[in-house]
Each structure stands twice: as structure tokens, then as C-alpha cells.
Design a protein around this motif. Structure first.
Motif, PDB file in Angstrom:
ATOM      1  N   LEU A   1       0.803  -1.215   0.000  1.00  0.00           N
ATOM      2  CA  LEU A   1       0.000   0.000   0.000  1.00  0.00           C
ATOM      3  C   LEU A   1       0.841   1.273   0.000  1.00  0.00           C
ATOM      4  CD1 LEU A   1      -2.622  -1.227   2.624  1.00  0.00           C
ATOM      5  CD2 LEU A   1      -2.726  -1.413   0.126  1.00  0.00           C
ATOM      6  N   ASP A   2       2.107   1.168   0.401  1.00  0.00           N
ATOM      7  CA  ASP A   2       2.966   2.340   0.486  1.00  0.00           C
ATOM      8  C   ASP A   2       4.403   1.878   0.685  1.00  0.00           C
ATOM      9  OD1 ASP A   2       3.650   5.026   0.583  1.00  0.00           O
ATOM     10  OD2 ASP A   2       2.995   5.319   2.646  1.00  0.00           O
TER      11      ASP A   2
ATOM     12  N   GLU B   1      -1.834  -5.650   2.213  1.00  0.00           N
ATOM     13  CA  GLU B   1      -3.006  -6.521   2.334  1.00  0.00           C
ATOM     14  C   GLU B   1      -2.640  -7.831   1.649  1.00  0.00           C
ATOM     15  OE1 GLU B   1      -6.481  -3.112   1.909  1.00  0.00           O
ATOM     16  OE2 GLU B   1      -6.043  -4.417   0.204  1.00  0.00           O
TER      17      GLU B   1
ATOM     18  N   CYS C   1      -3.962  -8.370   6.870  1.00  0.00           N
ATOM     19  CA  CYS C   1      -3.155  -7.192   6.536  1.00  0.00           C
ATOM     20  C   CYS C   1      -2.018  -7.100   7.546  1.00  0.00           C
ATOM     21  CB  CYS C   1      -4.003  -5.916   6.550  1.00  0.00           C
ATOM     22  SG  CYS C   1      -4.574  -5.414   8.192  1.00  0.00           S
TER      23      CYS C   1
ATOM     24  N   GLU D   1      -7.888  -7.574  12.170  1.00  0.00           N
ATOM     25  CA  GLU D   1      -8.602  -6.386  12.631  1.00  0.00           C
ATOM     26  C   GLU D   1      -7.825  -5.139  12.254  1.00  0.00           C
ATOM     27  OE1 GLU D   1      -5.545  -7.367  15.499  1.00  0.00           O
ATOM     28  OE2 GLU D   1      -7.193  -8.641  14.821  1.00  0.00           O
ATOM     29  N   GLY D   2      -8.553  -4.042  12.062  1.00  0.00           N
ATOM     30  CA  GLY D   2      -7.899  -2.784  11.731  1.00  0.00           C
ATOM     31  C   GLY D   2      -7.468  -2.691  10.281  1.00  0.00           C
ATOM     32  N   CYS D   3      -7.943  -3.589   9.451  1.00  0.00           N
ATOM     33  CA  CYS D   3      -7.613  -3.558   8.019  1.00  0.00           C
ATOM     34  C   CYS D   3      -8.663  -2.727   7.302  1.00  0.00           C
ATOM     35  CB  CYS D   3      -7.589  -4.973   7.455  1.00  0.00           C
ATOM     36  SG  CYS D   3      -6.426  -6.085   8.286  1.00  0.00           S
ATOM     37  N   ASN D   4      -8.384  -2.349   6.092  1.00  0.00           N
ATOM     38  CA  ASN D   4      -9.324  -1.545   5.312  1.00  0.00           C
ATOM     39  C   ASN D   4     -10.378  -2.381   4.615  1.00  0.00           C
ATOM     40  OD1 ASN D   4      -8.064   0.837   6.031  1.00  0.00           O
ATOM     41  ND2 ASN D   4      -6.638   0.744   4.324  1.00  0.00           N
ATOM     42  N   GLN D   5     -10.492  -3.625   4.970  1.00  0.00           N
ATOM     43  CA  GLN D   5     -11.478  -4.506   4.315  1.00  0.00           C
ATOM     44  C   GLN D   5     -12.732  -4.622   5.131  1.00  0.00           C
ATOM     45  OE1 GLN D   5     -11.080  -5.604   1.179  1.00  0.00           O
ATOM     46  NE2 GLN D   5      -9.387  -4.179   1.391  1.00  0.00           N
TER      47      GLN D   5
END
Length: 152
Positions: free
Chosen positions: A94-95, A112, A122, A148-152
Motif C-alpha cells: 500500500l505504500d 493486504e 493485513c 482487525e484494523g484492516c481496510n477490508q
């Protein structure tokens, strides 16, 4: 005075250009590693891995305690080489946060992970690299894994 200003501009431009090239070379090494990973091409992966590369994973267990696991690189390579043909693994970076000091670099890459187009988990990769006679080699890879805390 004009000569001093020109000298400073040239010095700054040269420094920025060298830093940008090093960052591009580091990103290329990481991208090559994952290109091999996605294709199951362990020779391509090894082309950017240092001989004694170390890999570790950290995660929280079901009780919330932090765990640190040291992985066997040879086993990782064997698993990737022997992945079933119908299984697609994709690690989406992602970066890239790149830090360089001479022949040492650190690259931090949030990611991810997807298996057969389904989200799995992630985390973050932390790569340590060494510039081995002009080629950046991965000497250490540590990652986190969570759902948890993923963008999905």
C-alpha cells in the motif's frame, strides 16, 4: 556570491537525484521480491535476497499476547516453489516508507494479503537491506499479521 548560489543549487540537486535513484533501486528490489513471490519464481526472489537473510513474524495470539516467530527462509522458499497451481497469493503493498544511510536501508510497507482473490489479512513488512556492491539485497524481513484494523 553568484558562484556560491550556483554551487549550492548543484549540490542540492545532485544529493536529491542520488537519493531518488537509491529509493527507486530499493523499491525495485522489494518489487522484484514480490514479483517472484506472486509468480512462484524463487530464483527471482533469491536475486534480491542476501545469503543469510532472516525472516520473522510477529502477531497477537488469541489471548492478546505478542508472539515472535523466526521463520526458516529455506522452508519459505520451498513453500512458495511448491504452492499448488490453483492457489493465487497476492500481497498488495500500500505504500513505501524508505530510509537510507549509506549502504543500509529500511523499507516499511503496509500491505493486504489476498488468497484466490479473497482477503486474508493485513499488516506491515519491515525490510532491512544492504547495498552489496551496488545491488540492494534484503538481509532481514519482519512482518505483522492481523485481521482487525484492516481496510477490508
Amino acid at each position: 556570491m553568484e558562484r556560491v548560489i550556483i554551487f549550492l543549487v548543484l549540490l542540492i540537486t545532485t544529493t536529491i537525484t542520488a537519493q531518488n535513484k537509491a529509493e527507486m533501486d530499493l523499491k525495485k528490489a522489494i518489487d522484484t521480491f514480490f514479483e517472484g513471490f506472486h509468480k512462484g519464481d524463487t530464483l527471482l526472489m533469491k536475486s534480491v535476497m542476501y545469503n543469510n537473510m532472516l525472516t520473522q513474524t510477529t502477531y497477537k495470539d488469541r489471548e492478546g499476547k505478542g508472539k515472535l516467530v523466526t521463520d526458516d527462509v529455506a522452508k519459505m522458499i520451498q513453500t512458495i516453489a511448491n504452492r499448488p497451481a490453483d492457489q493465487k497469493w497476492e500481497e498488495r503493498l500500500l505504500d513505501y516508507n524508505i530510509q537510507i544511510d549509506g549502504t543500509m536501508a529500511h523499507v516499511w510497507t503496509p500491505y493486504e494479503f489476498w488468497v484466490n482473490h479473497q482477503f486474508s489479512h493485513c499488516g506491515v513488512n519491515s525490510f532491512q537491506l544492504f547495498n552489496d556492491e551496488g545491488q540492494w539485497k534484503i538481509i532481514y524481513l519482519m512482518d505483522t499479521r492481523r485481521r482487525e484494523g484492516c481496510n477490508q
